[in-house]
Design an enzyme around this catalytic site. Sequence first.
Site, PDB file in Angstrom:
ATOM      1  NE  ARG A  45     -33.844 -11.863  44.877  1.00 27.68           N
ATOM      2  CZ  ARG A  45     -33.894 -10.712  45.579  1.00 27.68           C
ATOM      3  NH1 ARG A  45     -35.157 -10.345  46.200  1.00 27.68           N
ATOM      4  NH2 ARG A  45     -32.829  -9.964  45.897  1.00 27.68           N
ATOM      5  CG  ASP A  47     -42.564 -16.432  45.043  1.00 27.34           C
ATOM      6  OD1 ASP A  47     -41.701 -15.625  45.476  1.00 27.34           O
ATOM      7  OD2 ASP A  47     -43.599 -16.168  44.179  1.00 27.34           O
ATOM      8  CE1 TYR A 108     -40.419 -18.938  37.196  1.00 29.23           C
ATOM      9  CE2 TYR A 108     -40.312 -17.296  35.390  1.00 29.23           C
ATOM     10  CZ  TYR A 108     -39.834 -17.661  36.788  1.00 29.23           C
ATOM     11  OH  TYR A 108     -39.304 -17.101  37.762  1.00 29.23           O
ATOM     12  NE  ARG A 195     -48.073 -18.474  42.826  1.00 28.75           N
ATOM     13  CZ  ARG A 195     -47.749 -18.133  44.173  1.00 28.75           C
ATOM     14  NH1 ARG A 195     -46.555 -17.816  44.632  1.00 28.75           N
ATOM     15  NH2 ARG A 195     -48.545 -18.414  45.166  1.00 28.75           N
TER      16      ARG A 195
END
Length: 254
Positions: A45, A47, A108, A195
């Site tokens: 998922r 954000d 990522y 993050r």
Amino acid sequence: MALEFDGSAFHGWQQQDNAVSVQASLQEALAEIEGKPVSTVAAGRTDSGVHAEALLVHADVSAERWQRSHLAYIHGVNSKLPDTVRVVGVRAVNSDFHARFDCRERAYRYQIWNRNTPSAIYRWRHWWMPRPLDVDAMCEAALCCLGTHDFSTLRASGCQAAHAIRTISRINVKRSDGVITIEVAADAFLYHMVRNLVGNLVDVGLGRQSPEGFARLLDQKDRSKAAATAPAHGLYFVDAVYDGFSSRELIGNS
């Protein structure tokens, strides 16, 4: 399907009742092609505000239509999607394939605009950091994350994972002109883990924390003592690895 999307146009991947999501947009497009509702499952998922270059998604579709022309699931679906999301590759898989549970590694990339002025073009593609960052120190700190660790220090309070143990197989910090990229791959990630990692590495780059201090923070397993979470708009989902293929390998090869 390998999916590319501009996260600034969506409230994340997951379908929601009162917000625009990538999942809802894709399922609506697939339903028009299939003539019936279609459910989708993603490798992970994302954000609100997070982008993707190759998010792997699976769906059960018509075998007859696929065999007649699999391009219906690229060009046909894309014709039904908003311009901010695109199917960039497809392949057939076994009926028991699962985009989330069969994924062995996810990757990522985070992008930082490290110049003294913001960008007019890339303002929703990078985190603007006007102060100079020490990339060598950030690299040294990042290497502390390699391997299997309890990443509670980088775990957001809303995380629903059963535990915080994850294995990071690759991590890289590099500069190209004024852009700093942080690339990280792991078996799985905790909620806001990338993050939170970036926020702490930036603290190191600014001299607020030493690489050794960051290593001690990881050992303390206490999120409250770590740096703030980096903004979503600098983050990209770039690859999902499975037995025999990866989502990035599907781009342009269907």
